[in-house]
Design a protein around this motif. Structure first.
Motif, mmCIF file in Angstrom:
data_model
loop_
_atom_site.group_PDB
_atom_site.id
_atom_site.type_symbol
_atom_site.label_atom_id
_atom_site.label_comp_id
_atom_site.label_asym_id
_atom_site.label_seq_id
_atom_site.Cartn_x
_atom_site.Cartn_y
_atom_site.Cartn_z
ATOM 1 N N ASP A 8 99.089 70.957 13.980
ATOM 2 C CA ASP A 8 100.027 72.083 13.851
ATOM 3 C C ASP A 8 100.596 72.474 15.216
ATOM 4 O O ASP A 8 101.718 72.939 15.326
ATOM 5 C CB ASP A 8 99.314 73.316 13.253
ATOM 6 N N SER A 19 95.250 84.388 5.650
ATOM 7 C CA SER A 19 95.823 83.720 4.490
ATOM 8 C C SER A 19 94.839 83.759 3.331
ATOM 9 O O SER A 19 95.233 83.708 2.170
ATOM 10 C CB SER A 19 96.156 82.276 4.836
ATOM 11 N N GLY A 75 100.938 81.865 -8.193
ATOM 12 C CA GLY A 75 102.303 81.655 -7.731
ATOM 13 C C GLY A 75 102.345 80.884 -6.421
ATOM 14 O O GLY A 75 101.313 80.637 -5.800
ATOM 15 N N THR A 76 103.546 80.504 -5.976
ATOM 16 C CA THR A 76 103.627 79.764 -4.720
ATOM 17 C C THR A 76 103.299 80.695 -3.558
ATOM 18 O O THR A 76 103.596 81.890 -3.610
ATOM 19 C CB THR A 76 105.027 79.169 -4.471
ATOM 20 N N GLY A 77 102.638 80.124 -2.561
ATOM 21 C CA GLY A 77 102.282 80.902 -1.372
ATOM 22 C C GLY A 77 101.094 81.812 -1.574
ATOM 23 O O GLY A 77 100.827 82.682 -0.735
ATOM 24 N N THR A 78 100.336 81.627 -2.674
ATOM 25 C CA THR A 78 99.179 82.501 -2.889
ATOM 26 C C THR A 78 97.904 81.924 -2.277
ATOM 27 O O THR A 78 96.820 82.401 -2.529
ATOM 28 C CB THR A 78 98.955 82.743 -4.389
ATOM 29 N N ALA A 79 98.060 80.835 -1.489
ATOM 30 C CA ALA A 79 96.962 80.229 -0.731
ATOM 31 C C ALA A 79 96.047 79.327 -1.555
ATOM 32 O O ALA A 79 94.875 79.165 -1.234
ATOM 33 C CB ALA A 79 96.149 81.293 -0.016
ATOM 34 N N LYS A 80 96.612 78.695 -2.579
ATOM 35 C CA LYS A 80 95.816 77.735 -3.345
ATOM 36 C C LYS A 80 95.467 76.520 -2.478
ATOM 37 O O LYS A 80 94.302 76.111 -2.408
ATOM 38 C CB LYS A 80 96.590 77.264 -4.585
ATOM 39 N N SER A 81 96.489 75.970 -1.817
ATOM 40 C CA SER A 81 96.239 74.804 -0.956
ATOM 41 C C SER A 81 95.306 75.185 0.180
ATOM 42 O O SER A 81 94.395 74.433 0.539
ATOM 43 C CB SER A 81 97.541 74.277 -0.377
ATOM 44 N N THR A 82 95.548 76.359 0.742
ATOM 45 C CA THR A 82 94.727 76.815 1.859
ATOM 46 C C THR A 82 93.255 76.855 1.439
ATOM 47 O O THR A 82 92.373 76.400 2.176
ATOM 48 C CB THR A 82 95.188 78.213 2.306
ATOM 49 N N TYR A 115 90.592 72.357 7.668
ATOM 50 C CA TYR A 115 90.609 73.490 8.594
ATOM 51 C C TYR A 115 89.221 74.129 8.533
ATOM 52 O O TYR A 115 88.509 73.979 7.536
ATOM 53 C CB TYR A 115 91.635 74.540 8.162
ATOM 54 N N GLN A 161 100.587 74.163 -11.672
ATOM 55 C CA GLN A 161 101.507 75.225 -12.070
ATOM 56 C C GLN A 161 101.502 75.359 -13.594
ATOM 57 O O GLN A 161 101.834 76.400 -14.142
ATOM 58 C CB GLN A 161 102.936 74.911 -11.589
HETATM 59 N N1 LIG Z 1 99.958 74.860 8.431
HETATM 60 C C1 LIG Z 1 100.208 76.166 8.261
HETATM 61 N N2 LIG Z 1 100.353 76.979 9.344
HETATM 62 C C2 LIG Z 1 100.587 78.292 9.188
HETATM 63 N N3 LIG Z 1 100.711 78.907 8.021
HETATM 64 C C3 LIG Z 1 100.590 78.170 6.892
HETATM 65 C C4 LIG Z 1 100.340 76.760 6.962
HETATM 66 N N4 LIG Z 1 100.268 76.292 5.700
HETATM 67 C C5 LIG Z 1 100.466 77.343 4.878
HETATM 68 N N5 LIG Z 1 100.663 78.486 5.578
HETATM 69 C C6 LIG Z 1 100.857 79.842 5.023
HETATM 70 O O1 LIG Z 1 99.710 80.200 4.251
HETATM 71 C C7 LIG Z 1 100.085 80.860 3.067
HETATM 72 C C8 LIG Z 1 99.477 80.171 1.853
HETATM 73 O O2 LIG Z 1 100.055 78.881 1.729
HETATM 74 P P1 LIG Z 1 99.536 77.773 0.714
HETATM 75 O O3 LIG Z 1 100.166 76.491 1.074
HETATM 76 O O4 LIG Z 1 98.061 77.799 0.677
HETATM 77 O O5 LIG Z 1 100.110 78.312 -0.657
HETATM 78 P P2 LIG Z 1 100.030 77.625 -2.080
HETATM 79 O O6 LIG Z 1 99.399 78.587 -2.983
HETATM 80 O O7 LIG Z 1 99.410 76.283 -1.989
HETATM 81 O O8 LIG Z 1 101.554 77.510 -2.467
HETATM 82 P P3 LIG Z 1 102.291 76.358 -3.354
HETATM 83 O O9 LIG Z 1 102.013 76.653 -4.778
HETATM 84 O O10 LIG Z 1 103.728 76.551 -3.046
HETATM 85 O O11 LIG Z 1 101.765 75.049 -2.922
HETATM 86 C C9 LIG Z 1 101.599 80.896 3.036
HETATM 87 O O12 LIG Z 1 102.005 82.191 3.429
HETATM 88 C C10 LIG Z 1 102.028 79.871 4.056
HETATM 89 O O13 LIG Z 1 103.199 80.282 4.706
#
Ligand SMILES: Nc1ncnc2c1ncn2[C@@H]1O[C@H](COP(=O)(O)OP(=O)(O)OP(=O)(O)O)[C@@H](O)[C@H]1O
Ligand SMILES: [Mg+2]
Length: 577
Positions: free
Chosen positions: A106, A349, A368-375, A384, A527
């Motif tokens: 990053d 996050s 929803g998108t951006g709710t931190a599922k991937s995180t 991480y 989704q």
């Molecule tokens: N590499 C990164 N560096 C900084 N912030 C990040 C990074 N990846 C994601 N984020 C932030 O963390 C938050 C959660 O993102 P995440 O990707 O986990 O969402 P998500 O639920 O997986 O969304 P989607 O359904 O769109 O995949 C978001 O606000 C995003 O902007």
């Protein structure tokens, strides 16, 4: 230049030492040549002694040939030494990048890493080559030539002795003036590379949006900035040559004045005048070379700092001393987990996540998108590290495992996935390079990929190009799932990995998972409600927090978000698309 980089010279030390050694031999020959010329003119020609002229002429030719030979050798060694050094530097950076965690990645942008691996290393290579060739040459040439002049005429030697520091000072002043502009040029290169890379990578998107004109304008803008900066820098450096010429002719004028007096009074021969002029030229040329190298070193200075920055980056994750190599089972626990991409103190996050997953369970994650599922799921294979709290796999903190062992057992299909150039066999074997053809085919059947692969004219030998652009989105996703399955992991994470697959195939994939890998913990981010409906537990994410956990039935009763999504999709007919 940054000293730390010199570690990378390694096996090219020999060449790096031999180059200046041969340069010194070359200089010795070059210093002897004018002396020989003077002898031919002053003794041979003046006395009309033909045999003497021939004898001295032969010696002159031998000296010249030796100088040529030594010079060629020196150039050769310098080129090999510098190219080898650059090769090692490139290796070291590349190896370093392999150790980078997601967090390290990053921090550096891809184009910036590419500039560092290419332009910056080339700068260092050039500067290094010139240094080992020319830095030894100039001082020795100046000293020896001065001594030679001194033996002929003290006044002229003094004249040169005064000129050298003045001219050297002016040339260094010019180089210093130009330096900041060169530094700016290379920073601007990053921007230029960024623009090119983005455009080329996204060529299809650019075309789809008919944004070519906009992209061309943007590129033109940046390349004009680079052009202007370069012109500015070169305009300053251009003063080098006229300054040199002016000094040279002035010095020669004075030399002739002094010499003509000496020749008239008989303290100097005409031949000696010729050799003095040659020596003076050699001294001035050497000075010119030194400043040239000086400019090059200053350019490389900025580059070497940028290279050192990558080499000095501390890999975020390293195996602990007594790392655990075995993952006992596929259970997963999150205990009071907080996570911020920016590290401690940054915006969170993930907030206070607590979670317990039994080995072999199927877990759905929705939100929803951006709710931190991937995180959330990225913390499980330790892509991480948590900011606070801890994540356990098999009851052991993920930070206690050997990274490779953990990631072999926790297989993840990333949301933004890529395939690599090569055949389908080769791509799937990224999961396990020793897998047999039968094993590859078995996981492809599981991921419902075998069917379409068989239909390709070359079957499993079909070549994948450019990250997977020649297969469809849904096909690519299934290949990525197969690749993850080949590891025979204890935990399998699919991050929105069937979004482009039709519902029927999606259901078949889940059925295959249930039947064929019942003991693997499966985490499915989706989704579509239909993708997670039959899971043992569904996690509903909202704004970095867990909003609800339960079976579909339970959540329909207790969780508003889930109910809304469920109803909109079932009513909207999304389930039967
Ligand atoms: N590499 C990164 N560096 C900084 N912030 C990040 C990074 N990846 C994601 N984020 C932030 O963390 C938050 C959660 O993102 P995440 O990707 O986990 O969402 P998500 O639920 O997986 O969304 P989607 O359904 O769109 O995949 C978001 O606000 C995003 O902007
Ligand atoms: Mg995501």
């Amino acid at each position: 230049m940054n000293r730390k980089l010199f570690k990378s010279i390694r096996e090219y030390k020999r060449e790096s030492i031999l180059a200046p050694v041969f340069v010194i031999l070359e200089v010795l020959m070059e210093v002897l040549i004018p002396l020989q010329m003077a002898k031919i003119i002053d003794v041979g020609i003046q006395n009309g002694d033909l045999p003497y002229i021939v004898k001295m002429g032969v010696i002159l030719v031998i000296l010249a040939m030796l100088a040529l030979f030594f010079g060629a050798k020196a150039g050769n060694y310098a080129a090999i030494g510098a190219a080898g050094y650059a090769k090692n530097l490139r290796h070291d950076i590349f190896y370093k990048i392999q150790d980078f965690s997601f967090k390290n990645i990053d921090r550096f942008s891809t184009p910036s890493l590419v500039t560092r691996l290419t332009t910056d290393i080339t700068n260092v290579q050039m500067a290094y080559m010139m240094s080992i060739r020319l830095l030894a040459r100039a001082p020795i040439m100046i000293i020896l030539s001065l001594i030679m002049v001194l033996t002929i005429n003290i006044k002229i030697a003094l004249l040169l002795l005064i000129t050298i520091p003045i001219l050297g000072g002016i040339l260094i002043f010019i180089a210093k003036k130009a330096h900041p502009h060169f530094v700016q040029v290379f920073d601007e290169y990053d921007v230029l590379n960024n623009s090119v890379q983005e455009n080329v990578n996204a060529a299809r998107v650019v075309k789809a949006y008919v944004r070519e004109d906009h992209e061309i304008k943007k590129f033109h803008g940046i390349s004009t900035v680079v052009f202007n900066l370069f012109t500015k820098a070169e305009k300053i450096v251009a003063w080098n040559s006229p300054t040199m010429q002016f000094t040279m002719y002035t010095v020669i004028l004075f030399m002739v004045l002094i010499s003509s007096e000496a020749i008239v009074t008989g303290t100097m021969e005409t031949g000696e005048l010729t050799s003095i002029i040659v020596y003076a030229l050699q001294i001035l040329m050497s000075l010119m070379m030194v400043t040239f190298v000086f400019v090059m070193i200053m350019i490389a200075e900025a580059s070497s700092d940028r290279i050192a920055e990558v080499l000095d980056e501390i890999p975020e994750m390293e195996d602990p001393a007594d790392a655990v190599k075995d993952v006992p089972d596929g259970s997963i626990d999150f205990e009071n987990v907080n996570f911020s991409y920016a590290g401690k103190g940054g915006t969170l996050s993930l907030k206070n996540v607590n979670l317990h997953i039994k080995s072999g369970q199927t877990i759905g994650i929705i939100g929803g998108t951006g709710t931190a599922k991937s995180t959330l799921v990225q913390l499980i294979p330790r892509l991480y590290d948590v900011t606070e709290g801890c994540v356990k796999v098999g009851g052991i903190d993920v930070r206690k495992y050997e990274l490779e062992a953990l990631r072999d057992q926790v297989s993840m299909v990333l949301q933004k996935n890529v395939l690599f150039t090569g055949s389908i066999y080769e791509n799937i074997r990224w999961g396990d390079e020793h897998a047999t053809d039968e094993e590859v085919q078995r996981v492809c059947k599981l991921a419902q990929a075998d069917g379409f692969i068989q239909e390709f004219p070359h079957g499993y030998h079909t070549q994948i190009v450019e990250g997977g652009n020649n297969v469809s989105g849904g096909q690519k996703q299934r290949l990525c799932i197969a690749r993850a399955l080949l590891k025979k992991p204890k935990v399998l994470i699919l991050d929105d990995s069937t979004s482009a697959v039709d519902t029927k195939t999606d259901a078949l994939i889940r059925k295959a998972f249930r039947e064929e890998i019942p003991n693997t913990t499966k985490i499915i981010i989706a989704q579509r409600v239909s993708s997670v409906e039959d899971a043992d537990q569904i996690i509903v994410m909202e704004n970095g927090k867990i909003n609800g956990i339960g079976t579909s039935e339970e959540l329909l009763k207790t969780n508003n978000i889930y109910r809304e999504v469920y109803e909109s999709q079932v009513k909207g007919g999304a389930e039967n698309e």
